[in-house]
Design an enzyme around this catalytic site. Structure first.
Site, PDB file in Angstrom:
ATOM      1  N   ASP A  26       0.816  -1.218   0.000  1.00 27.65           N
ATOM      2  CA  ASP A  26       0.000   0.000   0.000  1.00 27.65           C
ATOM      3  C   ASP A  26       0.852   1.271   0.000  1.00 27.65           C
ATOM      4  O   ASP A  26       1.946   1.289   0.563  1.00 27.65           O
ATOM      5  CB  ASP A  26      -0.911  -0.024   1.239  1.00 27.65           C
ATOM      6  CG  ASP A  26      -2.039   0.977   1.120  1.00 27.65           C
ATOM      7  OD1 ASP A  26      -2.320   1.437  -0.014  1.00 27.65           O
ATOM      8  OD2 ASP A  26      -2.649   1.307   2.153  1.00 27.65           O
ATOM      9  N   ASN A  74     -10.592  -3.137  -6.397  1.00 27.65           N
ATOM     10  CA  ASN A  74      -9.750  -2.176  -7.125  1.00 27.65           C
ATOM     11  C   ASN A  74     -10.261  -1.839  -8.534  1.00 27.65           C
ATOM     12  O   ASN A  74      -9.768  -0.901  -9.171  1.00 27.65           O
ATOM     13  CB  ASN A  74      -8.296  -2.665  -7.208  1.00 27.65           C
ATOM     14  CG  ASN A  74      -7.529  -2.508  -5.908  1.00 27.65           C
ATOM     15  OD1 ASN A  74      -6.599  -3.250  -5.624  1.00 27.65           O
ATOM     16  ND2 ASN A  74      -7.902  -1.541  -5.092  1.00 27.65           N
TER      17      ASN A  74
HETATM   18  C1  FPP Z   1      -1.984  -0.039  -3.362  1.00 30.74           C
HETATM   19  O1  FPP Z   1      -1.499   1.306  -3.283  1.00 30.74           O
HETATM   20  C2  FPP Z   1      -1.413  -0.695  -4.533  1.00 30.74           C
HETATM   21  C3  FPP Z   1      -2.144  -1.277  -5.542  1.00 30.74           C
HETATM   22  C4  FPP Z   1      -3.622  -1.305  -5.545  1.00 30.74           C
HETATM   23  C5  FPP Z   1      -1.474  -1.885  -6.725  1.00 30.74           C
HETATM   24  C6  FPP Z   1      -0.244  -2.720  -6.437  1.00 30.74           C
HETATM   25  C7  FPP Z   1       0.340  -3.143  -7.725  1.00 30.74           C
HETATM   26  C8  FPP Z   1       1.669  -3.158  -8.035  1.00 30.74           C
HETATM   27  C9  FPP Z   1       2.747  -2.845  -7.058  1.00 30.74           C
HETATM   28  C10 FPP Z   1       2.130  -3.469  -9.438  1.00 30.74           C
HETATM   29  C11 FPP Z   1       2.103  -4.865  -9.938  1.00 30.74           C
HETATM   30  C12 FPP Z   1       2.532  -5.926  -8.983  1.00 30.74           C
HETATM   31  C13 FPP Z   1       3.464  -6.905  -9.214  1.00 30.74           C
HETATM   32  C14 FPP Z   1       3.519  -8.026  -8.237  1.00 30.74           C
HETATM   33  C15 FPP Z   1       4.414  -6.909 -10.336  1.00 30.74           C
HETATM   34  P1  FPP Z   1      -2.527   2.503  -3.518  1.00 30.74           P
HETATM   35  O2  FPP Z   1      -2.608   2.760  -4.970  1.00 30.74           O
HETATM   36  O3  FPP Z   1      -3.831   2.176  -2.877  1.00 30.74           O
HETATM   37  O4  FPP Z   1      -1.801   3.657  -2.778  1.00 30.74           O
HETATM   38  P2  FPP Z   1      -2.507   4.899  -2.038  1.00 30.74           P
HETATM   39  O5  FPP Z   1      -3.255   4.314  -0.865  1.00 30.74           O
HETATM   40  O6  FPP Z   1      -1.343   5.751  -1.615  1.00 30.74           O
HETATM   41  O7  FPP Z   1      -3.403   5.563  -3.030  1.00 30.74           O
END
Ligand code: FPP
Length: 250
Positions: A26, A74
């Site tokens: 996150d 998501n």
């Molecule tokens: C949460 O942070 C993150 C996600 C919903 C996406 C995670 C995906 C990746 C790291 C890329 C692909 C993964 C791999 C294994 C290659 P957020 O976007 O909710 O952050 P925020 O809370 O600061 O908005």
């Protein structure tokens, strides 16, 4: 890595290196916004952090690393952001297909893959096939994609009840071990340690069945800034915990 005991150390075994670590990746969006970058730049950096932390877990002797990449919720994000995350998964899967055999890394997906693009599904199938040829003791990364803990439990219940209706199973045979065998995590031990970076103190539908006795570690670091030292701190904290599993201290 100073305070972390490796699996290979005798002391490490006594101290208990977690066999399975799970991470809610996150804070990618906030990391990007703080830098005046689009949210997708945060996911790109977050994917690199995944690669780095998976390599580190493998090197110190953690056997399973499960990461939350995309939840059943998501899909509410913009098409651009969803597309960027799927694009990153494709990039890393293509790379994995070429390197996992040589590096002895097994890769598996948790989640309902039905709405995922045929191209990504085919790649996930390919990595599953390669993983099946690698020894079971090799490091395994589990990527949660279109995953939700409640959805996973519902899919398991649906499958079990359909088998009961077909006369293949009996409701009275259902116990925790049998139920676990219907989950995406079948055959994998429950995570001893669950880590959530970015300062949020919630589970967000992650591994709801499997977390029954997990230890939790929260840190304010945003996922793209999460590094080996941060993982060492999480493991060191875990190693100080008194795990009683509902019993009393001997
Ligand atoms: C949460 O942070 C993150 C996600 C919903 C996406 C995670 C995906 C990746 C790291 C890329 C692909 C993964 C791999 C294994 C290659 P957020 O976007 O909710 O952050 P925020 O809370 O600061 O908005």
């Amino acid at each position: 890595m100073a305070e972390v005991f490796k699996m290979s150390d005798k002391a490490g075994q006594a101290k208990g290196l977690p066999r399975h670590i799970a991470i809610i990746m996150d804070g990618n969006g906030r990391w990007a916004t703080k830098r005046g970058l689009p949210r997708t730049a945060g996911h790109k950096a977050g994917a690199e952090t995944f690669r780095r932390i998976a390599t580190y877990c493998k090197n110190i002797g953690v056997q399973y690393l499960t990461v939350y990449a995309f939840s059943t919720e998501n899909w509410k994000r913009s098409a651009d952001e969803v597309g960027a995350i799927m694009g990153l998964l494709k990039k890393y899967l293509l790379e994995a297909v070429d390197t996992m055999e040589k590096d002895h890394i097994r890769l598996h997906f948790f989640g309902d893959m039905t709405p995922i693009s045929p191209e990504l599904r085919a790649l996930a199938h390919e990595t599953d096939e390669i993983s099946a040829h690698l020894p079971e003791g090799d490091f395994q990364a589990n990527v949660c994609l279109n995953y939700g803990g409640r959805d996973e439990i519902l899919r398991a219940v649906r499958e079990f009840s359909a088998q009961c209706a077909a006369g293949e199973k009996r409701p009275e045979d259902l116990d925790e071990a049998l139920f676990s065998s219907y989950l995406d995590s079948r055959g994998i031990p429950d995570p001893e340690l669950i880590i959530r970076p970015s300062g949020e103190l919630r589970l967000s539908n992650f591994l709801l069945w499997q977390c029954a006795y997990s230890e939790f570690y929260f840190t304010d670091a945003l996922w793209p800034d999460f590094d080996e030292a941060e993982l060492d701190r999480a493991i060191a904290s875990y190693q100080k915990r008194d795990r009683r599993f509902g019993g009393v201290k001997k």
